[in-house]
Design an enzyme around this catalytic site. Structure first.
Site, PDB file in Angstrom:
ATOM      1  N   TYR A  19      -8.270  20.887  -0.959  1.00  0.00           N
ATOM      2  CA  TYR A  19      -8.041  22.329  -0.966  1.00  0.00           C
ATOM      3  C   TYR A  19      -9.318  23.092  -1.318  1.00  0.00           C
ATOM      4  O   TYR A  19     -10.217  22.555  -1.975  1.00  0.00           O
ATOM      5  CB  TYR A  19      -6.951  22.698  -1.977  1.00  0.00           C
ATOM      6  CG  TYR A  19      -5.578  22.303  -1.515  1.00  0.00           C
ATOM      7  CD1 TYR A  19      -4.913  23.068  -0.570  1.00  0.00           C
ATOM      8  CD2 TYR A  19      -4.955  21.166  -2.002  1.00  0.00           C
ATOM      9  CE1 TYR A  19      -3.648  22.706  -0.122  1.00  0.00           C
ATOM     10  CE2 TYR A  19      -3.690  20.800  -1.561  1.00  0.00           C
ATOM     11  CZ  TYR A  19      -3.047  21.576  -0.623  1.00  0.00           C
ATOM     12  OH  TYR A  19      -1.800  21.218  -0.179  1.00  0.00           O
ATOM     13  N   ARG A  36      -2.074  15.438   0.007  1.00  0.00           N
ATOM     14  CA  ARG A  36      -2.549  15.531   1.404  1.00  0.00           C
ATOM     15  C   ARG A  36      -3.432  14.322   1.713  1.00  0.00           C
ATOM     16  O   ARG A  36      -4.632  14.458   1.973  1.00  0.00           O
ATOM     17  CB  ARG A  36      -3.325  16.837   1.616  1.00  0.00           C
ATOM     18  CG  ARG A  36      -2.651  18.095   1.099  1.00  0.00           C
ATOM     19  CD  ARG A  36      -1.394  18.495   1.823  1.00  0.00           C
ATOM     20  NE  ARG A  36      -1.572  19.044   3.146  1.00  0.00           N
ATOM     21  CZ  ARG A  36      -1.822  20.318   3.407  1.00  0.00           C
ATOM     22  NH1 ARG A  36      -1.982  21.170   2.443  1.00  0.00           N
ATOM     23  NH2 ARG A  36      -1.923  20.754   4.651  1.00  0.00           N
TER      24      ARG A  36
END
Ligand code: NAD
Length: 364
Positions: A223, A117
């Site tokens: 995360y 990401r």
């Protein structure tokens, strides 16, 4: 190189939309689609101008590369030639055996949900594309089930106060849910364990709920990390206070590779107002609400609870378009002059490549 697009099983989306055919031809990729593959997303076979339409059997047999959203069933994987490249959301964090199964068929697999990401990979991020749609749809589904208005209404027959929406988990889906609920005129409160979410929540005009003591890890790739039971207990108490006043709760809290944290126990549901609604987007990993049933809407104590982690499928046209755009961007780095460009020095390719043989890892 022949890229096969099979029809998804039990999902109206399609992994590649017709506009991608010409873009991929520039990379030396010839697109073949299964008959009816785009139908659920309102794309006809004829729309795939420049591509070839085949039945499933012929499609799989002739493929050099297969692109789908969900992993193909085993009976289809078995029909592919060894060394075929398969691209999908394989979710190896949720299915510990998938990598071994794919290796067993001697396939080269790239899992789109494993792309890091990072800013560089943002244009290939199918998780964000689908989560954003899910967050938007979660609010619309809640408004469908809620027996009252979202916005404040001042009418000749009296005034209606705006609905109160509580969003738990302010990642991509949660932030889109907040924005959508705000656009519909609701008052919104939200919470996330990542402190970075606070400013994002506030910038959307929602109130951030402060709960001290959340664990964070900057090494977790953005995360969330698993919280202590003591923290989650405090969080559940805080949620309970807010839940009693809320008309809608939207839960999106996930911890990658783990069961979803329990944030709304049965006792909290039983204190909510009659007619209120919970939409649980974490239902496929156990749900944030104790009573959630995956892919079902149930009513408990006059509270509707909708469990669905695949709400993007309810908006198949835009969901397919965004998925397709993400994949085209990924293929631009994965394919060069019509051949696989397995450049493992590229962190995006390395992150997505889930089936490297140990010896291939050293040599390639
Ligand atoms: P996710 O779906 O994994 O989880 C949803 C949200 O739940 C997260 O925001 C998480 O922090 C939160 N959460 C977990 N436990 C919780 C708890 N007990 N209580 C409340 N909230 C809890 O998250 P996501 O939407 O996929 O985003 C994950 C991260 O990746 C975020 O930091 C996001 O900003 C980042 N991201 C970065 C990029 C990029 O730079 N390209 C793109 C997308 C997402």
């Amino acid at each position: 190189m022949k890229l096969a697009i099979p029809r998804e099983v039990n999902d109206p989306r399609v992994a590649l939309t017709p506009d991608a055919v010409a873009k991929l031809s520039e990379l030396g990729i010839e697109v073949c689609v299964e008959k009816g593959a785009g139908q659920g997303a309102f794309y006809a076979d004829d729309d795939y101008d420049g591509g070839t339409v085949l039945d499933r059997e012929a499609l799989l047999k002739s493929a050099d590369m297969v692109l789908s959203i969900h992993p193909l069933p085993d009976e289809d994987l078995a029909k592919l030639s060894p060394e075929t490249v398969v691209i999908a959301e394989f979710k190896p964090f949720a299915d510990a055996e998938i990598t071994d199964r794919l290796r067993g068929y001697k396939l080269k697999a790239f899992s789109l949900d494993m792309i890091p990401r990072t800013t560089l990979a943002q244009s290939m991020d199918v998780l964000s594309s689908m989560a954003s749609i899910a967050g938007y749809k979660a609010v619309l589904e809640a408004s469908r089930l809620l027996p009252r208005y979202f916005p404040m209404m001042i009418t000749a027959a009296g005034s209606i106060r705006p609905a109160t929406v509580l969003v738990l988990g302010a990642g991509v889906a949660g932030l889109q849910a907040i924005a959508t609920a705000r656009r519909l005129g609701a008052q919104v409160e939200a919470f996330d364990t990542r402190s970075a979410a606070k400013e994002e929540v506030k910038s959307l005009g929602a109130k951030f709920i402060e709960i001290e003591g959340a664990k964070e890890d900057t090494g977790a790739g953005g995360y969330a990390v698993e919280q202590s039971e003591e923290f989650l207990k405090r969080q559940r108490e805080e949620v309970q206070n807010r839940a009693m006043k809320a008309d809608v709760i939207i839960t999106t809290a996930q911890v990658r590779g783990r069961k979803a944290p329990l944030l709304v126990p049965k006792s909290t549901v039983e204190q909510m107002k009659p007619g209120s609604v919970i939409v649980d987007l974490a239902s496929s990993t156990g749900g944030n609400c104790e009573l959630t049933q995956d892919n079902q809407t149930i009513v408990h104590n006059k509270v509707s609870i909708l469990g669905n982690s695949n709400l993007a499928a309810l908006m198949p046209q835009n969901a397919s378009q965004l998925y397709s755009n993400n994949v085209v961007n990924f293929l631009k780095i994965l394919v060069k002059d019509g051949a696989l460009n397995l450049d493992l020095s590229n962190e995006i390719i390395r992150g997505a490549y889930i089936t490297p043989a140990p010896e291939a890892n050293e040599n390639e």
